[in-house]
Design a protein around this motif. Structure first.
Motif, mmCIF file in Angstrom:
data_model
loop_
_atom_site.group_PDB
_atom_site.id
_atom_site.type_symbol
_atom_site.label_atom_id
_atom_site.label_comp_id
_atom_site.label_asym_id
_atom_site.label_seq_id
_atom_site.Cartn_x
_atom_site.Cartn_y
_atom_site.Cartn_z
ATOM 1 N N LYS A 8 0.847 -1.185 0.000
ATOM 2 C CA LYS A 8 0.000 0.000 0.000
ATOM 3 C C LYS A 8 0.885 1.238 0.000
ATOM 4 C CE LYS A 8 -2.198 -0.926 3.755
ATOM 5 N NZ LYS A 8 -3.099 -0.886 4.903
ATOM 6 N N VAL A 9 0.409 2.297 -0.658
ATOM 7 C CA VAL A 9 1.157 3.541 -0.750
ATOM 8 C C VAL A 9 0.264 4.697 -0.316
ATOM 9 C CG1 VAL A 9 2.342 5.136 -2.323
ATOM 10 C CG2 VAL A 9 2.585 2.673 -2.644
ATOM 11 N N SER A 10 0.838 5.620 0.466
ATOM 12 C CA SER A 10 0.144 6.868 0.813
ATOM 13 C C SER A 10 1.105 8.027 0.542
ATOM 14 C CB SER A 10 -0.311 6.870 2.274
ATOM 15 O OG SER A 10 0.799 6.845 3.137
ATOM 16 N N VAL A 11 0.534 9.183 0.214
ATOM 17 C CA VAL A 11 1.333 10.379 -0.042
ATOM 18 C C VAL A 11 0.636 11.552 0.616
ATOM 19 C CG1 VAL A 11 2.429 11.843 -1.789
ATOM 20 C CG2 VAL A 11 2.015 9.431 -2.297
ATOM 21 N N MET A 12 1.367 12.265 1.467
ATOM 22 C CA MET A 12 0.789 13.433 2.130
ATOM 23 C C MET A 12 1.799 14.562 2.150
ATOM 24 S SD MET A 12 0.819 12.551 6.167
ATOM 25 C CE MET A 12 2.172 11.650 6.887
ATOM 26 N N GLU A 13 1.280 15.768 2.353
ATOM 27 C CA GLU A 13 2.163 16.916 2.503
ATOM 28 C C GLU A 13 1.792 17.653 3.781
ATOM 29 O OE1 GLU A 13 1.972 19.908 -0.561
ATOM 30 O OE2 GLU A 13 -0.195 20.067 -0.436
ATOM 31 N N VAL A 14 2.800 18.293 4.365
ATOM 32 C CA VAL A 14 2.586 19.184 5.501
ATOM 33 C C VAL A 14 2.845 20.577 4.952
ATOM 34 C CG1 VAL A 14 3.293 19.807 7.833
ATOM 35 C CG2 VAL A 14 3.382 17.402 7.096
ATOM 36 N N TYR A 15 1.771 21.361 4.881
ATOM 37 C CA TYR A 15 1.819 22.683 4.268
ATOM 38 C C TYR A 15 1.187 23.692 5.223
ATOM 39 C CZ TYR A 15 0.799 26.447 0.962
ATOM 40 O OH TYR A 15 0.719 27.664 0.327
#
Length: 132
Positions: A8-15
């Protein structure tokens, strides 16, 4: 012993101190919450999209989709400067024929640039992001 693997893959950003799911099908208006799971003694992002992948190309496609959703802006030093921190997590679960489960997780982190304000000549929204 033969094993079944699930990836499984997840992608997040902290902005701007907000956690954004870069794989979500709907636009994020609020930050996702970080929670602590007592059972596994680990932190997680509640509501973060995990995409199941069946091969290497699926993994690369999901990562590419997430990276294209990142916040970028132009300034004097860089035409496509990332404005956020990005975390890509690849989770692998294996199950042996004997029923033994194993877990692995790899998180890749790309930190936002920290160009000097006087060199980047940032203005407007990019100036606000610097905290100046």
């Amino acid at each position: 012993a033969a094993k079944n693997f699930h990836v499984k893959v997840s992608v997040m950003e902290v902005y701007n101190e907000q956690i954004v799911d870069l794989l979500s099908r709907s636009p994020q208006s609020t930050s996702l919450p970080v929670r602590f799971d007592n059972l596994s003694a680990s932190f997680f992002v509640d509501g973060l999209t995990d995409v199941r992948c069946s091969n290497r190309q699926d993994v690369l496609t999901v990562i590419s989709k997430g990276l294209h959703a990142r916040k970028v802006a132009e300034h004097q030093l860089n035409r496509d400067s990332s404005r956020s921190h990005c975390l890509i997590t690849i989770s692998v679960t294996s199950l042996s024929e004997e029923g033994k489960k194993r877990y692995g997780k790899l998180t890749l982190v790309d930190l936002a640039g920290s160009e000097r304000l006087k060199d980047s000549k940032s203005a407007g929204g990019t100036l606000k992001e610097t905290g100046a």
